[in-house]
Design an enzyme around this catalytic site. Structure first.
Site, PDB file in Angstrom:
ATOM      1  N   ASN A  67      15.053   2.135   7.997  1.00 52.18           N
ATOM      2  CA  ASN A  67      14.096   2.727   8.942  1.00 52.18           C
ATOM      3  C   ASN A  67      13.836   1.720  10.070  1.00 52.18           C
ATOM      4  OD1 ASN A  67      11.832   3.631  10.297  1.00 52.18           O
ATOM      5  ND2 ASN A  67      10.710   4.219   8.454  1.00 52.18           N
ATOM      6  N   HIS A  96      14.445  11.260  12.768  1.00 50.48           N
ATOM      7  CA  HIS A  96      14.078   9.874  12.473  1.00 50.48           C
ATOM      8  C   HIS A  96      14.631   9.511  11.093  1.00 50.48           C
ATOM      9  CE1 HIS A  96      11.954   6.285  11.678  1.00 50.48           C
ATOM     10  NE2 HIS A  96      11.034   6.820  10.899  1.00 50.48           N
ATOM     11  N   CYS A 113       7.020   5.312  14.713  1.00 44.53           N
ATOM     12  CA  CYS A 113       8.373   5.883  14.595  1.00 44.53           C
ATOM     13  C   CYS A 113       8.604   7.045  15.562  1.00 44.53           C
ATOM     14  CB  CYS A 113       8.620   6.353  13.174  1.00 44.53           C
ATOM     15  SG  CYS A 113       8.406   5.052  11.967  1.00 44.53           S
TER      16      CYS A 113
HETATM   17  O1  UT7 Z   1       8.742   6.018   9.287  1.00 43.78           O
HETATM   18  C1  UT7 Z   1       7.806   6.550   8.432  1.00 43.78           C
HETATM   19  C2  UT7 Z   1       7.540   5.575   7.364  1.00 43.78           C
HETATM   20  N1  UT7 Z   1       7.503   5.911   6.028  1.00 43.78           N
HETATM   21  C3  UT7 Z   1       8.336   6.646   5.284  1.00 43.78           C
HETATM   22  O2  UT7 Z   1       9.134   7.403   5.686  1.00 43.78           O
HETATM   23  C4  UT7 Z   1       8.197   6.444   3.811  1.00 43.78           C
HETATM   24  C5  UT7 Z   1       8.036   7.700   3.048  1.00 43.78           C
HETATM   25  N2  UT7 Z   1       8.060   7.456   1.637  1.00 43.78           N
HETATM   26  C6  UT7 Z   1       9.183   7.108   0.948  1.00 43.78           C
HETATM   27  O3  UT7 Z   1      10.245   6.949   1.516  1.00 43.78           O
HETATM   28  C7  UT7 Z   1       9.065   6.975  -0.561  1.00 43.78           C
HETATM   29  O4  UT7 Z   1       7.775   7.354  -0.967  1.00 43.78           O
HETATM   30  C8  UT7 Z   1       9.396   5.546  -1.085  1.00 43.78           C
HETATM   31  C9  UT7 Z   1      10.878   5.277  -0.948  1.00 43.78           C
HETATM   32  C10 UT7 Z   1       8.577   4.534  -0.324  1.00 43.78           C
HETATM   33  C11 UT7 Z   1       9.047   5.453  -2.571  1.00 43.78           C
HETATM   34  O5  UT7 Z   1       9.713   6.455  -3.296  1.00 43.78           O
HETATM   35  P1  UT7 Z   1       8.907   7.373  -4.318  1.00 43.78           P
HETATM   36  O6  UT7 Z   1       9.881   8.248  -4.968  1.00 43.78           O
HETATM   37  O7  UT7 Z   1       7.793   8.028  -3.549  1.00 43.78           O
HETATM   38  O8  UT7 Z   1       8.382   6.321  -5.367  1.00 43.78           O
HETATM   39  P2  UT7 Z   1       6.878   5.954  -5.801  1.00 43.78           P
HETATM   40  O9  UT7 Z   1       6.128   5.342  -4.686  1.00 43.78           O
HETATM   41  O10 UT7 Z   1       6.290   7.172  -6.457  1.00 43.78           O
HETATM   42  O11 UT7 Z   1       7.163   4.851  -6.889  1.00 43.78           O
HETATM   43  C12 UT7 Z   1       7.914   5.112  -8.050  1.00 43.78           C
HETATM   44  C13 UT7 Z   1       8.050   3.839  -8.875  1.00 43.78           C
HETATM   45  C14 UT7 Z   1       6.765   3.036  -9.009  1.00 43.78           C
HETATM   46  O12 UT7 Z   1       6.717   2.521 -10.314  1.00 43.78           O
HETATM   47  P3  UT7 Z   1       5.758   3.171 -11.426  1.00 43.78           P
HETATM   48  O13 UT7 Z   1       4.374   3.025 -10.855  1.00 43.78           O
HETATM   49  O14 UT7 Z   1       6.202   4.592 -11.541  1.00 43.78           O
HETATM   50  O15 UT7 Z   1       6.034   2.335 -12.612  1.00 43.78           O
HETATM   51  C15 UT7 Z   1       6.969   1.877  -8.039  1.00 43.78           C
HETATM   52  O16 UT7 Z   1       6.271   0.720  -8.430  1.00 43.78           O
HETATM   53  O17 UT7 Z   1       8.999   2.966  -8.235  1.00 43.78           O
HETATM   54  C16 UT7 Z   1       8.450   1.658  -8.130  1.00 43.78           C
HETATM   55  N3  UT7 Z   1       9.018   1.003  -6.964  1.00 43.78           N
HETATM   56  C17 UT7 Z   1      10.166   0.319  -7.003  1.00 43.78           C
HETATM   57  N4  UT7 Z   1      11.034   0.049  -7.994  1.00 43.78           N
HETATM   58  C18 UT7 Z   1      12.122  -0.672  -7.700  1.00 43.78           C
HETATM   59  C19 UT7 Z   1       8.528   0.987  -5.700  1.00 43.78           C
HETATM   60  N5  UT7 Z   1       9.371   0.285  -4.900  1.00 43.78           N
HETATM   61  C20 UT7 Z   1      10.379  -0.137  -5.671  1.00 43.78           C
HETATM   62  C21 UT7 Z   1      11.538  -0.896  -5.431  1.00 43.78           C
HETATM   63  N6  UT7 Z   1      12.382  -1.135  -6.453  1.00 43.78           N
HETATM   64  N7  UT7 Z   1      11.839  -1.357  -4.197  1.00 43.78           N
END
Ligand code: UT7
Length: 324
Positions: free
Chosen positions: A281, A251, A112
């Protein structure tokens, strides 16, 4: 002699994939995606539409904006992690399609951060004698996205953005670039299979190792910290205050990351370019697409002071300040 942005252009594939479309593919919801990421929709390349196809369209638009012909180019740099082939470089395919007969061509891999890294390379070459360098960020992230993995498939999109970096004698130009990396964090965002460590095999395919894997939550925290740090050190290096910046173009990964950075820096939302809601993204393409939209919306004009900020796999993080 400075290196200035002489022209800019971008291209996004026609197909729009909405959150409602994703609801039909994995266990997710429009509400979850909008609240956790700020993304409403993203563009997806057509079958057979590859990285160089997007890059050529963006490159042509940047050349037109600069009033230059492809034959004026000394070099083409394509920042990408989703090139047409492992070999040759996508930039060579772009060079041929554009008819840039005098240009050197190579790719730059910094995920990125690729566009900002490539911009710094172009800046160095132009300040040491080249006249015109085409810098393109182009990605077909849909090709390395696991469409059965809800943790990642809701995040990414396809697109390309390009700038012509030209020699210029005057106030305008790239004032500084700042590039950082920390390979100790390489496992936070990774495509584990298909390279020389784990060449393509039936095992790679059956374990879906050819797709992007990400530790989202850890990445989120590092992204906020590194974007804040590099913005502060970039301002200090240029003896600038935050108030001097007309537009911050980060970004576009996640609206919550960007809001946290704005809060820590004390940066008002009016001074930040945001379009993650419409593209998701797009990795190396995200900053040049956002820059192009900001120019077309009149938010960047000649003389505007623009700061870029990027982070991504590697990990890498990077910034630049440009007097437009
Ligand atoms: O270019 C650089 C690349 N990367 C990034 O910029 C990504 C940086 N990270 C993020 O944007 C965030 O961490 C995410 C959007 C990927 C995830 O958000 P989060 O608030 O960090 O959520 P989490 O990973 O802590 O997950 C929370 C819950 C989980 O369920 P449990 O374990 O709490 O029951 C996940 O399984 O949300 C669940 N989950 C979803 N639910 C519905 C994960 N993806 C999804 C989804 N739909 N698509």
């Amino acid at each position: 002699m400075k290196a200035c942005i002489a022209g800019i252009g971008s291209y996004a594939p026609a197909r729009v994939m909405t959150n409602a479309d994703l609801e039909r593919m994995v266990a997710t919801s429009d509400e979850w995606i909008r609240e956790r990421t700020g993304i409403r929709e993203r563009r997806i390349a057509a079958a057979g539409e590859a990285c160089s196809d997007l890059a050529v369209q963006a490159g042509k638009r940047a050349l037109t904006a600069a009033g230059l012909a492809a034959t004026d180019l000394d070099m083409i740099l394509v920042a990408t992690c989703t090139g047409d082939y492992p070999l040759p470089a996508t930039a060579c395919l772009v060079q041929h399609q554009l008819g840039a007969t005098k240009a050197a061509a190579c790719d730059l891999s910094a995920a990125c951060c690729g566009f900002v890294y490539a911009l710094s390379v172009a800046d160095a070459y132009v300040r040491t004698g080249m006249r015109h360098v085409l810098v393109i960020g182009s990605e077909v992230m849909s090709a390395i996205t696991d469409w059965t993995d809800r943790n990642t498939c809701v995040l990414f999109g396809d697109g390309a953005g390009a700038v012509v970096v030209s020699a210029h004698d005057g106030e305008r130009g790239i004032l500084s670039t700042h590039l950082r990396s920390d390979g100790a964090l390489c496992e936070l965002i990774m495509v584990p299979g298909g390279g020389s460590r784990t060449p393509p095999s039936e095992k790679v395919i059956s374990e879906r190792l050819q797709y992007i894997k990400m530790k989202g939550n850890e990445t989120f925290k590092v992204a906020v910290r590194t974007l804040e740090e590099i913005a502060r050190s970039t301002l200090a290096a240029n003896h600038l205050r935050l108030e001097d910046i007309d537009l911050y173009v980060p970004h576009q990964a996640n609206i919550r990351i960007l809001k946290a950075v704005m809060e820590r820096l004390g940066l008002p939302i009016e001074k930040v370019m945001l379009n993650v809601d419409r593209y998701g993204n797009t990795s190396a393409a995200s900053i040049p697409i956002a820059l192009d939209e900001a120019v077309r919306e009149g938010r960047i004009k000649n003389g505007s002071l623009v700061m870029l900020g990027a982070f991504g796999a590697g990990l890498t993080w990077a910034s630049a300040v440009i007097r437009w």
